[in-house]
Design a protein around this motif. Structure first.
Motif, PDB file in Angstrom:
ATOM      1  N   GLY A 288       0.864  -1.068   0.093  1.00 38.99           N
ATOM      2  CA  GLY A 288      -0.106  -0.231  -0.126  1.00 38.99           C
ATOM      3  C   GLY A 288       0.998   1.380   0.091  1.00 38.99           C
ATOM      4  O   GLY A 288       2.063   1.099  -0.291  1.00 38.99           O
ATOM      5  N   ARG A 289       0.387   2.474   0.512  1.00 36.80           N
ATOM      6  CA  ARG A 289       1.155   3.721   0.393  1.00 36.80           C
ATOM      7  C   ARG A 289       0.760   4.452   1.685  1.00 36.80           C
ATOM      8  O   ARG A 289      -0.603   4.228   2.300  1.00 36.80           O
ATOM      9  N   MET A 290       1.373   5.582   2.153  1.00 35.35           N
ATOM     10  CA  MET A 290       1.264   6.304   3.151  1.00 35.35           C
ATOM     11  C   MET A 290       0.167   7.344   2.549  1.00 35.35           C
ATOM     12  O   MET A 290       0.456   7.663   1.576  1.00 35.35           O
ATOM     13  N   GLY A 291      -0.779   7.876   3.392  1.00 33.60           N
ATOM     14  CA  GLY A 291      -1.497   8.963   2.940  1.00 33.60           C
ATOM     15  C   GLY A 291      -1.366  10.240   3.776  1.00 33.60           C
ATOM     16  O   GLY A 291      -0.174  10.533   3.987  1.00 33.60           O
ATOM     17  N   ARG A 292      -2.377  10.900   4.387  1.00 26.94           N
ATOM     18  CA  ARG A 292      -2.195  11.937   5.084  1.00 26.94           C
ATOM     19  C   ARG A 292      -1.616  11.762   6.386  1.00 26.94           C
ATOM     20  O   ARG A 292      -1.501  10.906   6.871  1.00 26.94           O
ATOM     21  N   VAL A 293      -1.120  12.944   7.038  1.00 27.36           N
ATOM     22  CA  VAL A 293      -0.530  12.826   8.421  1.00 27.36           C
ATOM     23  C   VAL A 293      -1.395  13.762   9.107  1.00 27.36           C
ATOM     24  O   VAL A 293      -1.691  14.953   8.866  1.00 27.36           O
ATOM     25  N   ALA A 294      -1.991  13.254  10.642  1.00 29.06           N
ATOM     26  CA  ALA A 294      -2.493  14.097  11.414  1.00 29.06           C
ATOM     27  C   ALA A 294      -1.911  14.302  12.607  1.00 29.06           C
ATOM     28  O   ALA A 294      -1.450  13.530  13.128  1.00 29.06           O
TER      29      ALA A 294
ATOM     30  N   LYS B 260     -11.282   7.783  17.888  1.00 30.26           N
ATOM     31  CA  LYS B 260     -12.149   8.948  17.498  1.00 30.26           C
ATOM     32  C   LYS B 260     -11.344   9.753  16.726  1.00 30.26           C
ATOM     33  O   LYS B 260     -12.132  10.060  15.559  1.00 30.26           O
ATOM     34  N   LEU B 261     -10.102   9.996  16.842  1.00 28.79           N
ATOM     35  CA  LEU B 261      -9.561  10.991  15.837  1.00 28.79           C
ATOM     36  C   LEU B 261      -9.447  10.535  14.475  1.00 28.79           C
ATOM     37  O   LEU B 261      -9.588  11.149  13.590  1.00 28.79           O
ATOM     38  N   CYS B 262      -8.997   9.194  14.321  1.00 22.66           N
ATOM     39  CA  CYS B 262      -9.163   8.328  13.033  1.00 22.66           C
ATOM     40  C   CYS B 262     -10.515   8.570  12.107  1.00 22.66           C
ATOM     41  O   CYS B 262     -10.707   8.906  11.147  1.00 22.66           O
TER      42      CYS B 262
ATOM     43  N   ALA C 121      -4.431   3.314  10.201  1.00 22.56           N
ATOM     44  CA  ALA C 121      -3.224   4.477  10.356  1.00 22.56           C
ATOM     45  C   ALA C 121      -2.365   3.601  11.094  1.00 22.56           C
ATOM     46  O   ALA C 121      -2.345   2.718  11.912  1.00 22.56           O
ATOM     47  N   PHE C 122      -1.174   4.397  11.213  1.00 26.71           N
ATOM     48  CA  PHE C 122      -0.022   4.207  12.089  1.00 26.71           C
ATOM     49  C   PHE C 122       0.106   5.185  12.874  1.00 26.71           C
ATOM     50  O   PHE C 122      -0.040   6.197  12.719  1.00 26.71           O
ATOM     51  N   VAL C 123       0.271   4.734  14.188  1.00 29.48           N
ATOM     52  CA  VAL C 123       0.591   5.690  15.192  1.00 29.48           C
ATOM     53  C   VAL C 123       2.240   6.091  15.470  1.00 29.48           C
ATOM     54  O   VAL C 123       2.577   4.977  15.785  1.00 29.48           O
ATOM     55  N   ARG C 124       2.421   6.947  14.915  1.00 29.33           N
ATOM     56  CA  ARG C 124       3.853   7.426  14.865  1.00 29.33           C
ATOM     57  C   ARG C 124       4.532   7.931  16.139  1.00 29.33           C
ATOM     58  O   ARG C 124       5.866   7.831  16.278  1.00 29.33           O
ATOM     59  N   GLY C 125       3.761   8.315  17.446  1.00 32.35           N
ATOM     60  CA  GLY C 125       4.240   8.652  18.314  1.00 32.35           C
ATOM     61  C   GLY C 125       3.329   9.528  18.981  1.00 32.35           C
ATOM     62  O   GLY C 125       2.373   9.993  18.464  1.00 32.35           O
ATOM     63  N   GLY C 126       3.594   9.812  20.323  1.00 34.43           N
ATOM     64  CA  GLY C 126       2.759  10.632  21.305  1.00 34.43           C
ATOM     65  C   GLY C 126       3.490  11.330  22.470  1.00 34.43           C
ATOM     66  O   GLY C 126       4.799  10.694  22.619  1.00 34.43           O
ATOM     67  N   LEU C 127       3.017  12.431  22.906  1.00 33.27           N
ATOM     68  CA  LEU C 127       3.676  12.843  24.123  1.00 33.27           C
ATOM     69  C   LEU C 127       2.459  13.455  25.188  1.00 33.27           C
ATOM     70  O   LEU C 127       1.654  14.163  24.490  1.00 33.27           O
ATOM     71  N   GLY C 128       2.564  12.922  26.253  1.00 31.55           N
ATOM     72  CA  GLY C 128       1.719  13.219  27.181  1.00 31.55           C
ATOM     73  C   GLY C 128       1.581  12.257  28.459  1.00 31.55           C
ATOM     74  O   GLY C 128       2.626  11.534  28.509  1.00 31.55           O
ATOM     75  N   SER C 129       0.817  12.645  29.522  1.00 30.60           N
ATOM     76  CA  SER C 129       0.723  11.851  30.645  1.00 30.60           C
ATOM     77  C   SER C 129      -0.879  11.467  30.727  1.00 30.60           C
ATOM     78  O   SER C 129      -1.735  11.847  30.226  1.00 30.60           O
ATOM     79  N   LEU C 130      -0.844  10.225  31.510  1.00 30.67           N
ATOM     80  CA  LEU C 130      -1.995   9.401  31.859  1.00 30.67           C
ATOM     81  C   LEU C 130      -2.408   9.693  33.338  1.00 30.67           C
ATOM     82  O   LEU C 130      -1.471   9.760  34.178  1.00 30.67           O
ATOM     83  N   VAL C 131      -3.638   9.971  33.633  1.00 32.60           N
ATOM     84  CA  VAL C 131      -4.080   9.983  35.164  1.00 32.60           C
ATOM     85  C   VAL C 131      -3.680   8.781  35.870  1.00 32.60           C
ATOM     86  O   VAL C 131      -2.783   8.622  36.775  1.00 32.60           O
TER      87      VAL C 131
ATOM     88  N   GLU D 196      -0.597  14.575  22.938  1.00 31.43           N
ATOM     89  CA  GLU D 196      -0.356  15.018  21.797  1.00 31.43           C
ATOM     90  C   GLU D 196      -0.082  13.693  20.604  1.00 31.43           C
ATOM     91  O   GLU D 196       0.850  12.829  21.470  1.00 31.43           O
ATOM     92  N   VAL D 197      -0.396  13.545  19.617  1.00 33.86           N
ATOM     93  CA  VAL D 197      -0.438  12.145  18.946  1.00 33.86           C
ATOM     94  C   VAL D 197      -0.107  12.572  17.473  1.00 33.86           C
ATOM     95  O   VAL D 197      -0.592  13.631  16.850  1.00 33.86           O
ATOM     96  N   THR D 198       0.813  11.726  16.786  1.00 35.61           N
ATOM     97  CA  THR D 198       0.845  11.918  15.385  1.00 35.61           C
ATOM     98  C   THR D 198       0.399  10.805  14.680  1.00 35.61           C
ATOM     99  O   THR D 198       0.935   9.352  15.247  1.00 35.61           O
TER     100      THR D 198
END
Length: 140
Positions: A20-26, A42-44, A52-62, A130-132
């Motif tokens: 396949g191929r890669m598409g848009r980035v959010a 929900k974002l997807c 989609a592939f989850v390329r990374g994220g930054l943050g914390s969880l409760v 934050e997520v990519t």
């Protein structure tokens, strides 16, 4: 272009190769108290990403809840469990819903480190996350 999915046997494991191929980035933000896994799904949906592939994220969880090798789970109590790294994918299911498979490494407030798959419904975002996401368009 024709679809190419090959199944091969390597060292006792089934390997699936998909073209396949890669598409848009959010680049997106998940709000406080929203579940990390469900928030990514929900974002997807909002962006129209069927895969989609989850390329990374930054943050914390409760608090965090990770799966274990024996099929159980491990709770990591916060507040503010830091996500050190995260990766995964979101796939469209036959019934039209989306399912995210995410794994990562987290650290608790004492600096202890844990890793494993994030369990849906049990990983509320602390402040924001934050997520990519990178859309995946498999060949049909």
């Amino acid at each position: 272009m024709t679809s190419h999915i090959a199944n091969t046997q390597k060292a006792g494991e089934l390997v699936k190769v998909e073209t396949g191929r890669m598409g848009r980035v959010a680049y997106a933000r998940i709000a406080p108290n929203e579940d990390l896994v469900q928030g990514i799904e929900k974002l997807c949906l909002a962006e129209g990403f069927q895969n989609a592939f989850v390329r990374g994220g930054l943050g914390s969880l409760v608090d965090a809840c990770l799966g274990t090798l024996d099929g159980g789970y491990q709770e990591i109590n916060g507040p503010a469990v830091e996500v050190v790294s995260m990766a995964g994918e979101v796939r469209s299911l036959a019934e039209g819903t989306l399912s995210a498979s995410l794994a990562g490494i987290v650290a608790d407030t004492d600096g202890n480190v844990y890793g494993g798959p994030f369990l849906a419904g049990w990983n509320p975002v602390c402040m924001t996350f934050e997520v990519t996401l990178e859309e995946w368009l498999p060949d049909n």
